[in-house]
Design a protein around this motif. Structure first.
Motif, short mmCIF file in Angstrom:
data_model
loop_
_atom_site.label_atom_id
_atom_site.label_comp_id
_atom_site.label_asym_id
_atom_site.label_seq_id
_atom_site.Cartn_x
_atom_site.Cartn_y
_atom_site.Cartn_z
N GLY A 1 -1.87 -2.22 -12.00
CA GLY A 1 0.02 -2.01 -11.85
C GLY A 1 -0.46 -0.71 -10.30
O GLY A 1 0.86 -1.08 -10.06
N VAL A 2 -1.03 -0.83 -10.40
CA VAL A 2 -0.82 0.84 -8.43
C VAL A 2 -0.30 -0.56 -6.97
O VAL A 2 -1.93 -1.16 -7.16
N PRO A 3 0.58 -0.47 -6.54
CA PRO A 3 0.32 -1.12 -5.30
C PRO A 3 -0.36 -0.47 -4.30
O PRO A 3 0.09 -0.85 -3.03
N GLN A 4 -2.07 -0.60 -4.54
CA GLN A 4 -2.85 0.20 -3.64
C GLN A 4 -3.97 -0.38 -3.91
O GLN A 4 -3.95 0.23 -5.28
N ARG B 1 5.73 -4.83 -0.33
CA ARG B 1 6.68 -5.39 -1.05
C ARG B 1 7.76 -5.37 -1.88
O ARG B 1 9.04 -5.26 -2.57
N ASP B 2 7.03 -5.71 -2.69
CA ASP B 2 7.14 -4.86 -4.41
C ASP B 2 7.54 -3.93 -4.60
O ASP B 2 9.19 -3.61 -5.74
N VAL B 3 7.33 -2.90 -4.11
CA VAL B 3 8.22 -1.25 -4.45
C VAL B 3 8.50 -1.13 -2.93
O VAL B 3 9.76 0.12 -3.46
N LEU B 4 8.81 -0.97 -2.16
CA LEU B 4 8.92 -0.91 -0.59
C LEU B 4 10.36 -2.27 -0.38
O LEU B 4 10.41 -2.23 0.55
N THR B 5 11.42 -1.70 -1.22
CA THR B 5 12.04 -3.22 -0.93
C THR B 5 13.02 -2.85 -0.39
O THR B 5 13.86 -3.45 0.10
N GLN C 1 0.24 -7.71 -0.31
CA GLN C 1 -0.85 -7.73 -0.78
C GLN C 1 -0.70 -5.98 -1.01
O GLN C 1 0.64 -5.25 -0.38
N PRO C 2 -1.65 -5.03 -1.61
CA PRO C 2 -1.95 -4.23 -2.20
C PRO C 2 -1.34 -3.36 -1.28
O PRO C 2 -3.05 -3.46 0.22
N ALA C 3 -1.10 -1.83 -1.10
CA ALA C 3 -1.78 -1.55 0.96
C ALA C 3 -2.82 -0.61 0.26
O ALA C 3 -4.27 -1.02 -0.64
N LEU D 1 5.69 5.90 -3.51
CA LEU D 1 5.48 4.67 -4.06
C LEU D 1 4.46 3.78 -4.39
O LEU D 1 4.37 3.24 -4.94
N LEU D 2 4.21 3.69 -2.78
CA LEU D 2 2.55 3.35 -2.86
C LEU D 2 1.89 4.05 -4.10
O LEU D 2 0.38 3.03 -4.35
N GLN D 3 1.53 4.85 -3.94
CA GLN D 3 0.84 6.20 -5.62
C GLN D 3 1.17 6.16 -6.55
O GLN D 3 0.70 6.33 -7.48
#
Length: 414
Positions: A200-203, A272-276, A304-306, A345-347
């Motif tokens: 679930g990490v966006p990266q 995009r899910d976390v950088l709203t 996509q994830p970072a 946030l991406l972390q």
């Protein structure tokens, strides 16, 4: 001495000392789990961030000058750590490979001692050799093993029930070697590479993780690693709900997933899910790994994830993506570069994490993602997979600074 972990224990029974703790990627996960944790951290800027977050940090900054019997950490029964990786990040070349082999050879000397005095003599010779190495940081990866063995051989100190170590994937051979050495002294142990986006990490970020659990009567048993909860990212893949890789696919991978994933897995978490607060469609262009060649620059779109967040995250450029009349996307104007809050946030750090002092980008890039830590700790301590409530608690965490935090110690009855 402590006893084997034959069944899950209450969270309150675990007390963590985190070596090379960084800004708190593991400690903040431990905090939301209700675990007592104290970190050892060298860098003053990073210590300032930890203080702002209300995390416990030892007064002594140098892992090498502390021991498991120090008053601030003697109550810990869980040892964690992520030693510096610069010596091994080029393990494909001669110098990097030699560093790995040197550490494995020296680590072997530290195991098998029956008395503390014998171990201390061995440690002096090992330290003398590491002090002569071209990169003095190479020897730091031996510090967790020193702590384990000192705790094992010191009558006044209980041994560690659980050990969790993490590093870049090139360190996996060292962790595998450590696992075999720890089996000799009573631990069930293993090491595998985990993919951050699978939790679930966006990266996309890979970490070699060692888990060891004190269990002298069953050292050969399987050590359970966390099961993937989200889809693994691969170039060209579509974000959708799909099953984990088949056994045949696993054989094709350089670092196969070491566990059975729960079915079905969720889609990966996208930027995009976390950088709203950004436009929905954007692209991040990175110079990382490009060697200065624009054709080799990594590109990730907001669905996509970072790419792996590094200390050079502020060099990444962000562009708006606009839809053409043909239904395709094209690059638009350049947007503001990623802020420290967004990089955090991406972390998977909480949005309100109080980054402090200088070189914040390096602090963020060096950290282990807290959400990945949450899964690793839950598995290592055999507490079961983290609940959705716990994951949401991590995301919503805000600092509550305590003026007397620096004076607290890790006591067994805390």
């Amino acid at each position: 001495m402590t006893h084997a972990l034959h069944s899950p224990r209450l969270s309150a029974g675990f007390r963590i000392v985190d070596l090379f703790a960084g800004p708190g990627g593991l400690d903040i996960a431990a905090t939301v789990m209700g675990l007592k944790s104290i970190g050892v951290e060298w860098d003053d800027a990073t210590r300032a961030t930890r203080e702002a977050a209300g995390l416990l940090t030892t007064k002594e900054k140098d892992v090498a000058l502390l021991s498991p019997c120090d008053g601030q950490v003697e109550g810990a029964n869980v040892l964690t750590g992520g030693p510096p990786c610069q010596s091994f990040s080029v393990a494909g070349n001669r110098k990097g490979h030699k560093a790995l082999e040197d550490v494995k050879r020296l680590a072997t000397r530290l195991v098998g001692h029956k008395e503390l005095s014998s171990f201390q003599t061995a440690w002096k010779t090992v330290k003398a050799e590491t002090d002569k190495m071209s990169d003095e940081r190479t020897g730091l990866v031996l510090q967790p093993l020193r702590w384990i063995m000192e705790a094992e051989l010191t009558e006044e100190k209980e041994r560690y029930d659980v050990v969790v170590l993490e590093q870049v994937p090139t360190v996996l051979p060292v962790w595998k070697h450590y696992a075999e050495l720890l089996k000799e002294v009573g631990y069930a142990a293993d090491a595998h590479v985990l993919h951050a986006e699978e939790f679930g990490v966006p990266q996309t970020r890979r970490r070699a993780v060692l888990i060891a659990q004190w269990d002298p009567k069953n050292v050969g048993r399987r050590v359970e690693f966390p099961s993937a909860t989200h889809q693994r990212y691969s170039k060209g893949a579509t974000r959708l709900r799909k099953q984990p890789a088949s056994e045949h696919d696993q054989e094709e991978l350089l670092f196969p997933t070491p566990r059975k994933a729960k079915l079905p897995v969720e889609p990966w978490v996208a930027m995009r899910d976390v950088l709203t607060e950004r436009p929905r469609d954007f692209e991040v262009v990175s110079n990382y790994g490009s060697g200065g060649d624009p054709k080799n620059r990594g590109r990730r779109t907001s669905d996509q994830p970072a790419a792996t967040i590094t200390g050079k995250v502020r060099r990444n450029r962000v562009f708006l993506l606009k839809e053409t009349k043909f239904g395709t996307k094209e690059i638009g104007e350049e947007l503001e570069r990623l802020t420290f809050e967004e990089a955090g946030l991406l972390q998977s750090f909480p949005k309100r994490y109080p980054w402090r002092s200088t070189d914040v980008a390096q602090q963020i890039g060096n950290a282990i993602p807290p959400l990945l830590s949450l899964h690793i700790l839950s598995s290592a301590l055999r507490l079961g997979p983290p609940s959705e409530e716990l994951i949401n608690k991590l995301a919503a965490w805000e600092p509550k600074h305590s003026d007397d935090a620096a004076d607290e110690v890790l006591t067994a009855d805390a």
